[in-house]
Design a protein around this motif. Structure first.
Motif, PDB file in Angstrom:
ATOM      1  N   LYS A 703      48.443 -21.186  18.105  1.00 36.36           N
ATOM      2  CA  LYS A 703      48.143 -21.498  16.683  1.00 36.36           C
ATOM      3  C   LYS A 703      48.739 -22.820  16.192  1.00 36.36           C
ATOM      4  N   THR A 704      49.722 -23.482  16.859  1.00 34.10           N
ATOM      5  CA  THR A 704      50.238 -24.899  16.524  1.00 34.10           C
ATOM      6  C   THR A 704      49.061 -25.746  17.026  1.00 34.10           C
ATOM      7  N   LEU A 705      48.593 -25.430  18.066  1.00 39.84           N
ATOM      8  CA  LEU A 705      47.565 -26.673  18.717  1.00 39.84           C
ATOM      9  C   LEU A 705      46.185 -26.424  17.969  1.00 39.84           C
ATOM     10  N   LYS A 706      45.961 -25.266  17.529  1.00 33.37           N
ATOM     11  CA  LYS A 706      44.677 -25.247  16.682  1.00 33.37           C
ATOM     12  C   LYS A 706      44.815 -26.326  15.419  1.00 33.37           C
ATOM     13  N   GLU A 707      45.911 -25.835  14.732  1.00 32.94           N
ATOM     14  CA  GLU A 707      46.150 -26.857  13.523  1.00 32.94           C
ATOM     15  C   GLU A 707      46.057 -28.213  13.853  1.00 32.94           C
ATOM     16  N   GLU A 708      46.663 -28.370  14.876  1.00 31.13           N
ATOM     17  CA  GLU A 708      46.539 -30.067  15.221  1.00 31.13           C
ATOM     18  C   GLU A 708      45.141 -30.437  15.723  1.00 31.13           C
ATOM     19  N   PHE A 709      44.522 -29.514  16.264  1.00 30.30           N
ATOM     20  CA  PHE A 709      43.231 -30.058  16.587  1.00 30.30           C
ATOM     21  C   PHE A 709      42.209 -30.139  15.252  1.00 30.30           C
ATOM     22  N   GLN A 710      42.471 -29.217  14.392  1.00 21.21           N
ATOM     23  CA  GLN A 710      41.757 -29.396  13.052  1.00 21.21           C
ATOM     24  C   GLN A 710      41.917 -30.583  12.297  1.00 21.21           C
ATOM     25  N   GLN A 711      43.176 -30.951  12.165  1.00 19.90           N
ATOM     26  CA  GLN A 711      43.727 -32.284  11.684  1.00 19.90           C
ATOM     27  C   GLN A 711      43.327 -33.382  12.284  1.00 19.90           C
ATOM     28  N   ASN A 712      42.999 -33.203  13.406  1.00 20.96           N
ATOM     29  CA  ASN A 712      42.394 -34.400  14.468  1.00 20.96           C
ATOM     30  C   ASN A 712      40.984 -34.439  13.898  1.00 20.96           C
ATOM     31  N   MET A 713      40.236 -33.413  13.955  1.00 18.23           N
ATOM     32  CA  MET A 713      38.769 -33.408  13.451  1.00 18.23           C
ATOM     33  C   MET A 713      38.704 -33.895  12.015  1.00 18.23           C
ATOM     34  N   SER A 714      39.534 -33.485  11.069  1.00 19.28           N
ATOM     35  CA  SER A 714      39.357 -34.179   9.608  1.00 19.28           C
ATOM     36  C   SER A 714      39.575 -35.646   9.646  1.00 19.28           C
ATOM     37  N   ARG A 715      40.563 -36.324  10.588  1.00 19.51           N
ATOM     38  CA  ARG A 715      40.772 -37.796  10.796  1.00 19.51           C
ATOM     39  C   ARG A 715      39.592 -38.203  11.341  1.00 19.51           C
ATOM     40  N   ARG A 716      38.893 -37.650  12.074  1.00 19.68           N
ATOM     41  CA  ARG A 716      37.893 -38.302  12.779  1.00 19.68           C
ATOM     42  C   ARG A 716      36.403 -37.966  12.337  1.00 19.68           C
ATOM     43  N   TYR A 717      36.196 -36.822  11.573  1.00 19.63           N
ATOM     44  CA  TYR A 717      34.916 -36.693  10.943  1.00 19.63           C
ATOM     45  C   TYR A 717      34.939 -36.754   9.494  1.00 19.63           C
ATOM     46  N   GLY A 718      36.201 -36.903   8.813  1.00 17.95           N
ATOM     47  CA  GLY A 718      36.473 -37.243   7.238  1.00 17.95           C
ATOM     48  C   GLY A 718      35.839 -35.689   6.641  1.00 17.95           C
ATOM     49  N   PHE A 719      35.292 -36.059   5.329  1.00 17.13           N
ATOM     50  CA  PHE A 719      35.187 -34.962   4.128  1.00 17.13           C
ATOM     51  C   PHE A 719      33.925 -33.826   5.162  1.00 17.13           C
ATOM     52  N   ALA A 720      33.244 -34.193   6.151  1.00 19.19           N
ATOM     53  CA  ALA A 720      32.498 -33.279   6.722  1.00 19.19           C
ATOM     54  C   ALA A 720      33.231 -31.920   7.523  1.00 19.19           C
ATOM     55  N   ALA A 721      34.706 -32.450   7.883  1.00 18.55           N
ATOM     56  CA  ALA A 721      35.271 -31.372   8.695  1.00 18.55           C
ATOM     57  C   ALA A 721      36.209 -30.687   7.868  1.00 18.55           C
ATOM     58  N   LEU A 722      36.027 -30.735   6.523  1.00 18.50           N
ATOM     59  CA  LEU A 722      36.811 -29.992   5.755  1.00 18.50           C
ATOM     60  C   LEU A 722      36.614 -28.528   5.813  1.00 18.50           C
ATOM     61  N   LYS A 723      35.315 -28.101   6.019  1.00 20.00           N
ATOM     62  CA  LYS A 723      34.777 -26.933   6.254  1.00 20.00           C
ATOM     63  C   LYS A 723      35.718 -26.074   7.271  1.00 20.00           C
ATOM     64  N   TYR A 724      35.959 -26.966   8.224  1.00 19.66           N
ATOM     65  CA  TYR A 724      36.465 -26.102   9.410  1.00 19.66           C
ATOM     66  C   TYR A 724      38.177 -25.599   9.002  1.00 19.66           C
ATOM     67  N   MET A 725      38.702 -26.446   8.295  1.00 19.96           N
ATOM     68  CA  MET A 725      39.977 -25.954   7.557  1.00 19.96           C
ATOM     69  C   MET A 725      39.757 -24.828   6.755  1.00 19.96           C
ATOM     70  N   THR A 726      38.865 -24.604   5.835  1.00 19.60           N
ATOM     71  CA  THR A 726      38.501 -23.754   4.917  1.00 19.60           C
ATOM     72  C   THR A 726      38.152 -22.570   5.796  1.00 19.60           C
ATOM     73  N   ALA A 727      37.254 -22.625   6.678  1.00 19.34           N
ATOM     74  CA  ALA A 727      36.817 -21.441   7.588  1.00 19.34           C
ATOM     75  C   ALA A 727      37.912 -20.836   8.175  1.00 19.34           C
ATOM     76  N   GLU A 728      38.743 -21.563   8.731  1.00 17.92           N
ATOM     77  CA  GLU A 728      39.929 -21.030   9.449  1.00 17.92           C
ATOM     78  C   GLU A 728      40.893 -20.332   8.532  1.00 17.92           C
ATOM     79  N   ASN A 729      41.083 -20.683   7.140  1.00 16.72           N
ATOM     80  CA  ASN A 729      41.943 -20.261   6.352  1.00 16.72           C
ATOM     81  C   ASN A 729      41.463 -18.912   5.873  1.00 16.72           C
ATOM     82  N   ASN A 730      39.963 -18.678   5.688  1.00 14.76           N
ATOM     83  CA  ASN A 730      39.469 -17.575   5.168  1.00 14.76           C
ATOM     84  C   ASN A 730      39.282 -16.507   6.200  1.00 14.76           C
ATOM     85  N   SER A 731      39.139 -16.681   7.451  1.00 15.16           N
ATOM     86  CA  SER A 731      39.083 -16.072   8.429  1.00 15.16           C
ATOM     87  C   SER A 731      40.018 -15.040   8.797  1.00 15.16           C
TER      88      SER A 731
END
Length: 731
Positions: A703-731
């Protein structure tokens, strides 16, 4: 020899059977020969009198000379005596005193030992590893390997040594293809082909400042420290420039069969599986011209070589016997079919180097072959990771890869509960690419597809079935120990199905650490793909018959070359070990309706493949696009330049999910193929999924590694990567 005590021995000086130095050559004519013989007898008698005087003295312990001479960039210690410093008087004195050992000077602790090996092709690249292991196991000195290779062997061995990361070992490669013109004019019947002649041109190939080198065949096994052999250079006298062991068969005597006509040789001749070369002296003697003239002359009557370079070396020595320093036979115990090597050794301690110089290799006929085979198998199956030993006290060249790795690992918090997970991401696994012969050229139409998968020993039985279902190229990464790699080799070589396929690349990633590095394995297999497209599968899936050709047609139909698409192959599963594999989509739908098949993970993890939209697929006749959703992990065909898998995910959990998320972030379209399918075959749960289910800390770290990966995605892809954080929280 080094660190070895001998029991009592009787030392006898005998007349040499064949002279090896120019000054000992007999005069022409009967009287001259008799006169030379009388002189030689008197010389030997005088030496024996001197020896008796020495034996009457109490034994002396030789002291190490304080000064050593430097030659170029290479350090070579010299003692008052030659070789390892054991004069005949000292050896005899040690023998008389029974168990008392003479302290013998050795090669300098940090002196680099140079080894040259000619290696070409897939099989030789695999065989040479056992030689290297045996040398590394015994060595106490820095080593510098000089490999003369074709492009195949260089690709394999450079990757192997880069990932092996053995301290105090340097490796250089020399392009054998550039040397072919030097020897291609020589007809050669030996199974080694043109590469069997390349030892002749080492004076020209190796660096001009390299003064001496040990040259080895790939089928050699060391049973002692190679420094002992390196020390023998100091026994060379006069114009001796070649150190060789006498041939241990009757080949050069010409009596093996009727009309057997070997090349000229001095007596039994010499075997070139182990050679000591004084390169600087050879160059001064114009070695290139010497061997060429000899070869040209002999080929006029012999027409071709039978034993490659060995024939030409022997012909040169026959004309110039003063060039050779004869090594004791235990430095090259030859196990050919007609060997007389058993006369060379009487005890295990006598053995230094074993040479499997028969085309039959381990199947050679020899009354002691079982002992030799066990010695060979010891290194064959030895864990190569254990050979990453530091040579303490010896300065080594800076290895930037190793230094960067150590720096990265030192920055990790060892008290972190997820430390082992984080460390695995940076672990360098020893990797042997193309463990078996590989021969495949992609089709010229730029539609070719390679199936990519990874496996461990417990999935080996799937290989034959996959090969029957998929006729195209395959790139497989196998996670094995050294011993398991040999089991795999025996399994593959015994399989008609696998041996009939030259387009399957087997890449061994050697075991290290406690986790299954699933995404590293996938990346290793992906990097060896040589087709424009790759189908990213798993080893426990069988693709439908004809999927290879169907995917190639889809490449054209969907313009894969000019668009970023991931073509989804719908995944199904059966719980039955015996399945009548559906030959068509209609058959598959029938089995789906009867409950023989299910959509993949229907019972335990529907989210993984739900976006494929199986309801739509049932009636679809054309490809259709689907949207990414949380936890989507389909099996896809993509271009070869698609992103790699994230190495932080090991074992079970999120290893494919993260990759599909990366594809979506890079704006790949997911397109489902309407007439494609693959079926998961049942098997026992893997060790990693068992750990995931039973170990709470495992799940917490994932779970920790997943969160860190999503944070990395946000830094690399910016606003477009926000959906991954939202989708994970809703799943």
């Amino acid at each position: 020899m080094l660190g070895m005590c001998r029991g009592p021995l009787i030392l006898l000086r005998t007349l040499p059977l064949s002279p090896l130095e120019p000054q000992s050559l007999p005069l022409i004519g009967g009287a001259g020969e008799q006169h030379a013989l009388e002189l030689r007898v008197r010389q030997v008698e005088e030496e024996n009198r001197a020896l008796r005087r020495e034996l009457s003295q109490p034994p002396r312990i030789p002291s190490r000379p304080q000064n050593s001479h430097r030659h170029g960039n290479h350090s070579h210690p010299h003692s008052n005596e030659e070789g390892t410093g054991d004069s005949e008087g000292q050896r005899a004195a040690a023998a008389i005193n029974g168990s008392e050992c003479v302290q013998q000077p050795v090669v300098d602790k940090c002196e680099t030992i140079h080894v040259a090996i000619v290696c070409a092709g897939y099989n030789a690249s695999r065989d040479v590893v056992t030689l290297v292991k045996s040398v590394l196991f015994h060595r106490r000195n820095p080593l510098h390997f000089h490999f003369i290779t074709d492009s195949i062997a260089q690709h394999i061995l450079s990757s192997l040594f880069n990932t092996w990361m053995v301290p105090a070992v340097r490796v250089d490669f020399y392009d054998a293809d550039e040397l072919k013109s030097e020897v291609s004019w020589i007809p050669n019947k030996h199974y080694s082909g043109i590469y069997g002649l390349m030892k002749l041109v080492l004076t020209k190939t190796l660096p001009s400042d390299l003064q001496r080198v040990i040259v080895l065949d790939t089928d050699i096994t060391f049973a002692t420290d190679i420094a002992e052999l390196w020390a023998v250079f100091h026994k060379f006298k006069g114009q001796q420039v070649l150190g060789l062991v006498e041939n241990q068969s009757d080949w050069y005597l010409g009596n093996l069969w009727k009309n057997h006509r070997p090349w000229p040789a001095l007596g039994r001749g010499f075997n070139t599986g182990v050679i000591l070369l004084l390169l600087d002296h050879l160059r001064k003697l114009r070695w290139e011209q010497m061997w060429r003239l000899t070869a040209e002359r002999e080929l006029m009557s012999m027409l071709s070589t039978s034993l490659a370079d060995q024939d030409i070396f022997n012909a040169v020595i026959k004309q110039n016997p003063f060039l050779v320093h004869q090594l004791p036979c235990f430095w090259n115990v030859q196990l050919s079919d007609h060997t007389r090597s058993e006369k060379c050794y009487k005890d295990v301690s006598d053995l230094k180097v074993i040479h499997w110089n028969s085309p039959k290799k381990l199947r050679v006929k020899n009354k002691h072959v079982e002992f030799f085979r066990n010695l060979y198998l010891t290194f064959l199956e030895y864990d190569g990771n254990l050979l990453r030993r530091e040579l303490f006290g010896c300065p080594s060249e800076a290895d930037h890869n190793s230094e960067n790795l150590q720096k990265t690992l030192s920055e990790l918090d060892e008290d972190d509960p997820c430390y082992e997970f984080r460390r695995e991401r940076f672990t360098v696994h020893r990797t042997h690419l193309y463990f078996l012969h590989y021969e495949y050229q992609p089709s010229a139409d730029n539609t070719d597809v390679t199936l990519v998968a990874q496996l461990s020993m417990d999935r080996l039985q799937m290989l034959e079935a996959i090969c029957k279902h998929w006729e195209g190229p395959v790139s497989l990464a196998l996670y094995l120990s050294d011993a398991e790699a040999q089991q795999f080799l025996r399994y593959a070589q015994g399989s008609e199905v696998l041996m009939s396929r030259g387009n399957v690349g087997y890449h061994i990633v050697y075991k290290e650490g406690q986790f299954y590095p699933v995404n590293l394995l996938r990346n290793v297999a992906m990097k060896q793909v040589n087709t424009p497209y790759m189908f990213l599968s798993d080893i426990d899936f069988l693709p439908m018959y004809g999927l290879y050709e169907y995917l190639r047609k889809s490449v054209v139909q969907l313009d894969m070359a000019n668009t970023k698409k991931a073509l989804v192959v719908p995944a199904f599963e059966t719980l039955r070990y015996r399945l009548s594999f559906p030959k068509s989509k209609a058959e598959l739908l029938s089995q789906l309706d009867m409950g023989t098949l299910f959509t993949f993970r229907y019972h335990v993890w529907t989210k993984g493949h739900a976006p494929t939209n199986f309801a739509k697929w049932r009636t679809a006749t054309t490809p259709y696009r689907v949207q990414w959703e949380a936890d989507f992990e389909p099996y896809v065909m993509v271009r070869r330049d698609s992103p790699e898998y994230d190495r932080r995910f090991v074992g079970f959990g999120w290893n494919k999910v993260a990759h599909i998320m990366e594809l979506d972030a890079q704006e790949y379209e997911f397109v489902v193929l309407p007439n494609a399918y693959m079926i998961h075959m049942p098997h026992a749960p893997s060790f990693d999924i068992t750990k995931f289910r039973s170990n709470k800390q495992y799940r917490v770290c994932l779970k920790t590694l997943k969160e860190e990966f999503q944070q990395n995605m946000s830094r690399r892809y910016g606003f477009a990567a926000l959906k991954y954080m939202t989708a994970e929280n809703n799943s």
